[in-house]
Design a protein around this motif. Structure first.
Motif, mmCIF file in Angstrom:
data_model
loop_
_atom_site.group_PDB
_atom_site.id
_atom_site.type_symbol
_atom_site.label_atom_id
_atom_site.label_comp_id
_atom_site.label_asym_id
_atom_site.label_seq_id
_atom_site.Cartn_x
_atom_site.Cartn_y
_atom_site.Cartn_z
ATOM 1 N N GLN A 25 44.572 30.531 29.953
ATOM 2 C CA GLN A 25 45.567 31.559 30.239
ATOM 3 C C GLN A 25 46.953 31.048 29.876
ATOM 4 N N VAL A 26 47.754 31.906 29.315
ATOM 5 C CA VAL A 26 49.113 31.562 28.899
ATOM 6 C C VAL A 26 50.107 32.273 29.805
ATOM 7 N N GLN A 27 51.090 31.528 30.257
ATOM 8 C CA GLN A 27 52.169 32.113 31.045
ATOM 9 C C GLN A 27 53.466 32.022 30.243
ATOM 10 N N LEU A 28 54.268 33.071 30.326
ATOM 11 C CA LEU A 28 55.528 33.140 29.613
ATOM 12 C C LEU A 28 56.639 33.512 30.590
ATOM 13 N N VAL A 29 57.746 32.791 30.506
ATOM 14 C CA VAL A 29 58.873 33.063 31.386
ATOM 15 C C VAL A 29 60.138 33.164 30.551
ATOM 16 N N GLU A 30 60.772 34.340 30.598
ATOM 17 C CA GLU A 30 62.016 34.554 29.863
ATOM 18 C C GLU A 30 63.224 34.241 30.730
ATOM 19 N N SER A 31 64.313 33.918 30.079
ATOM 20 C CA SER A 31 65.593 33.724 30.757
ATOM 21 C C SER A 31 66.705 33.965 29.752
ATOM 22 N N GLY A 32 67.925 34.067 30.283
ATOM 23 C CA GLY A 32 69.080 34.193 29.408
ATOM 24 C C GLY A 32 69.691 35.570 29.306
ATOM 25 N N GLY A 33 69.061 36.548 29.941
ATOM 26 C CA GLY A 33 69.629 37.883 29.913
ATOM 27 C C GLY A 33 70.887 37.967 30.761
ATOM 28 N N GLY A 34 71.576 39.103 30.657
ATOM 29 C CA GLY A 34 72.780 39.293 31.452
ATOM 30 C C GLY A 34 73.605 40.444 30.935
ATOM 31 N N LEU A 35 74.834 40.493 31.415
ATOM 32 C CA LEU A 35 75.785 41.535 31.032
ATOM 33 C C LEU A 35 76.799 40.944 30.067
ATOM 34 N N VAL A 36 77.004 41.623 28.946
ATOM 35 C CA VAL A 36 77.935 41.129 27.945
ATOM 36 C C VAL A 36 78.655 42.325 27.324
ATOM 37 N N ALA B 243 47.401 35.050 20.034
ATOM 38 C CA ALA B 243 46.487 33.943 19.743
ATOM 39 C C ALA B 243 46.135 33.918 18.263
ATOM 40 N N SER B 244 47.155 33.695 17.462
ATOM 41 C CA SER B 244 47.010 33.596 16.018
ATOM 42 C C SER B 244 48.265 32.941 15.490
ATOM 43 N N VAL B 245 48.176 32.302 14.367
ATOM 44 C CA VAL B 245 49.356 31.657 13.788
ATOM 45 C C VAL B 245 50.200 32.652 12.998
ATOM 46 N N LEU B 246 49.684 33.846 12.774
ATOM 47 C CA LEU B 246 50.356 34.811 11.906
ATOM 48 C C LEU B 246 51.232 35.772 12.693
ATOM 49 N N VAL B 247 52.298 36.221 12.086
ATOM 50 C CA VAL B 247 53.207 37.150 12.749
ATOM 51 C C VAL B 247 52.777 38.596 12.495
ATOM 52 N N VAL B 248 52.920 39.407 13.524
ATOM 53 C CA VAL B 248 52.696 40.846 13.412
ATOM 54 C C VAL B 248 53.763 41.547 14.234
ATOM 55 N N THR B 249 53.945 42.835 13.977
ATOM 56 C CA THR B 249 54.990 43.577 14.678
ATOM 57 C C THR B 249 54.444 44.531 15.738
ATOM 58 N N THR B 250 53.136 44.644 15.846
ATOM 59 C CA THR B 250 52.508 45.589 16.763
ATOM 60 C C THR B 250 52.282 44.953 18.118
ATOM 61 N N GLY B 251 52.820 45.566 19.147
ATOM 62 C CA GLY B 251 52.721 45.010 20.483
ATOM 63 C C GLY B 251 51.304 44.838 20.983
ATOM 64 N N SER B 252 50.420 45.722 20.598
ATOM 65 C CA SER B 252 49.033 45.652 21.074
ATOM 66 C C SER B 252 48.290 44.446 20.522
ATOM 67 N N GLU B 253 48.860 43.801 19.511
ATOM 68 C CA GLU B 253 48.238 42.602 18.932
ATOM 69 C C GLU B 253 48.595 41.337 19.711
ATOM 70 N N TYR B 254 49.452 41.450 20.706
ATOM 71 C CA TYR B 254 49.861 40.305 21.518
ATOM 72 C C TYR B 254 49.104 40.338 22.842
ATOM 73 N N GLN B 255 48.541 39.190 23.211
ATOM 74 C CA GLN B 255 47.691 39.123 24.397
ATOM 75 C C GLN B 255 48.454 38.747 25.671
ATOM 76 N N TYR B 256 49.551 38.075 25.531
ATOM 77 C CA TYR B 256 50.259 37.560 26.698
ATOM 78 C C TYR B 256 51.713 38.014 26.675
ATOM 79 N N TRP B 257 52.216 38.368 27.863
ATOM 80 C CA TRP B 257 53.565 38.909 27.993
ATOM 81 C C TRP B 257 54.289 38.254 29.162
ATOM 82 N N GLY B 258 55.605 38.089 28.995
ATOM 83 C CA GLY B 258 56.432 37.653 30.094
ATOM 84 C C GLY B 258 56.850 38.824 30.962
ATOM 85 N N GLN B 259 57.629 38.519 31.984
ATOM 86 C CA GLN B 259 58.025 39.550 32.939
ATOM 87 C C GLN B 259 59.249 40.337 32.484
ATOM 88 N N GLY B 260 59.942 39.832 31.494
ATOM 89 C CA GLY B 260 61.096 40.520 30.941
ATOM 90 C C GLY B 260 62.407 40.022 31.514
#
Length: 124
Positions: free
Chosen positions: A1-12, A100-117
Motif C-alpha cells: 500500500q502506498v501513502q501520499l501526503v501533500e503539503s505547501g498549500g495556502g493563500l497567495v 503503479a507504472s513508470v509511464l506518465v498518463v493524464t487520466t485520473g482513473s489510471e492512478y491507484q493512490y491519492w493523497g488527501q489534498g
C-alpha cells in the motif's frame, strides 16, 4: 500500500508562487509515475502535471504550461509542483497521485493512490 501526503498549500496573491510537496511511503512506492490533479468548487477534477519514475518525461496541462513545473527527488520519495504566476482560476484543492507504472498518463482513473489534498487559494 502506498501513502501520499501533500503539503505547501495556502493563500497567495495573484502573481505569487507556491511550491507543493508530496511525500510517498509504503510498500510499492517504487517505479511509480506521479501526477498532480486539482478540483475547484463545483468543477470536476482536472489533470495538472505528471512525471515519470526517473523524471525523464513530464507532461503538463495547457492551462499551466510555462507557469507550473513538476519535479521529483526519488531519494526523498518526494514529488514537487512549483507554481509561479498564480491566477485566481488556479484556486482549488490540489491532489497528488501515484500510478503503479513508470509511464506518465493524464487520466485520473489510471492512478491507484491519492493523497488527501492541499488547498491553494489565489486572491485577486
Amino acid at each position: 500500500q502506498v501513502q501520499l501526503v501533500e503539503s505547501g498549500g495556502g493563500l497567495v496573491q495573484a502573481g505569487g508562487s507556491l511550491r507543493l510537496s508530496c511525500v510517498g511511503s509504503g510498500r510499492g512506492f517504487s517505479n511509480v509515475a506521479m501526477g498532480w490533479f486539482r478540483q475547484a468548487p463545483g468543477k470536476e477534477r482536472e489533470f495538472v502535471a505528471a512525471i515519470s519514475w526517473r523524471g525523464s518525461s513530464t507532461i503538463s496541462a495547457d492551462s499551466v504550461k510555462g507557469r507550473f513545473t513538476i519535479s521529483r527527488d526519488n531519494a526523498k520519495n518526494t514529488v514537487y509542483l512549483q507554481m509561479n504566476s498564480l491566477k485566481p482560476e488556479d484556486t482549488a484543492v490540489y491532489y497528488c497521485a501515484a500510478r503503479a507504472s513508470v509511464l506518465v498518463v493524464t487520466t485520473g482513473s489510471e492512478y491507484q493512490y491519492w493523497g488527501q489534498g492541499t488547498q491553494v487559494t489565489v486572491s485577486s
